[in-house]
Write a protein that holds these residues in place. Sequence first.
Motif, mmCIF file in Angstrom:
data_model
loop_
_atom_site.group_PDB
_atom_site.id
_atom_site.type_symbol
_atom_site.label_atom_id
_atom_site.label_comp_id
_atom_site.label_asym_id
_atom_site.label_seq_id
_atom_site.Cartn_x
_atom_site.Cartn_y
_atom_site.Cartn_z
ATOM 1 N N ARG A 65 0.728 -1.300 0.029
ATOM 2 C CA ARG A 65 0.061 -0.013 0.082
ATOM 3 C C ARG A 65 0.833 1.208 0.025
ATOM 4 O O ARG A 65 0.528 2.167 -0.868
ATOM 5 N N ARG A 68 2.035 1.824 -3.465
ATOM 6 C CA ARG A 68 1.149 2.212 -4.439
ATOM 7 C C ARG A 68 1.035 3.705 -4.089
ATOM 8 O O ARG A 68 0.880 4.554 -5.064
ATOM 9 N N ARG A 69 1.145 4.033 -2.976
ATOM 10 C CA ARG A 69 0.725 5.680 -2.463
ATOM 11 C C ARG A 69 1.956 6.518 -3.119
ATOM 12 O O ARG A 69 1.648 7.579 -3.697
ATOM 13 N N ARG A 71 4.052 5.637 -5.538
ATOM 14 C CA ARG A 71 3.904 5.465 -6.896
ATOM 15 C C ARG A 71 3.004 6.530 -7.363
ATOM 16 O O ARG A 71 3.174 7.328 -8.504
ATOM 17 N N GLN A 72 1.669 6.840 -6.793
ATOM 18 C CA GLN A 72 0.685 7.665 -7.156
ATOM 19 C C GLN A 72 1.306 8.986 -6.983
ATOM 20 O O GLN A 72 0.879 9.850 -7.781
ATOM 21 N N ASP A 75 4.052 9.688 -9.914
ATOM 22 C CA ASP A 75 3.262 10.020 -10.952
ATOM 23 C C ASP A 75 2.522 11.100 -11.208
ATOM 24 O O ASP A 75 2.374 11.404 -12.378
ATOM 25 N N GLY A 76 2.090 11.593 -9.928
ATOM 26 C CA GLY A 76 1.310 12.823 -10.089
ATOM 27 C C GLY A 76 1.965 14.142 -9.989
ATOM 28 O O GLY A 76 1.643 15.280 -10.265
ATOM 29 N N ASN A 94 9.066 8.101 -13.719
ATOM 30 C CA ASN A 94 7.558 8.746 -13.486
ATOM 31 C C ASN A 94 6.738 8.654 -14.951
ATOM 32 O O ASN A 94 7.385 8.880 -15.862
ATOM 33 N N GLU A 95 5.417 8.702 -14.789
ATOM 34 C CA GLU A 95 4.633 8.780 -15.801
ATOM 35 C C GLU A 95 4.764 10.212 -16.628
ATOM 36 O O GLU A 95 5.008 10.220 -17.793
#
Length: 189
Positions: A65, A68-69, A71-72, A75-76, A94-95
């Motif tokens: 978790r 995932r956080r 990574r978000q 990526d943001g 990153n994205e």
Amino acid sequence: PMLRHVLADGVPIAGVEVIGETQASPGEERMWVGDYDPFWREETPAAQPPDAVMIVFSEVTDERRAERRLRQVIDGLFTFVGLCDVDGTLLEANEYAVASAGVRIEDVVGRPFWDCVWWSYDPAVQELVRNAVSDAAAGTACRFDVHVRVAGGRLIPIDFQLVPVVENERVVSLVPSGIDIEARTQQMQ
């Protein structure tokens, strides 16, 4: 099937991921990672199949978790961010960095960072980045303004940083990042 496989040929299976629920928390997804290791009693001849399989699983729900956080968050960001091995191999991007370049993650991950699309427009810039990787691998953070290539072959200026990640007094990875400074440089002209 994994248990039977390890019993039959004695080859361990590592890193098995299991997702499920527990009776204590129905409806809540939990995650575990485990290994299946062959086990022989001392009196068993080495050429024989194993007598048993030792199975060890660890719960990794909180870690996954958190990953995932993170990574978000990364990526943001409207910032170029990545992760490199100490030798300069790009492990993550990153994205924003990938999308800005108009490439797929598979096009850059696993390659030397200085050979990636952002730098491959100029051998002198590639050498600058390669030297920054060497310095960061030795423990020295680097920061400078440089142009990167983005989608359509356009070059934009960024404030670039390459920072070593140190664990137990040893550099274990490198974090490249860059902030688009095109608007700032245009205002100064």
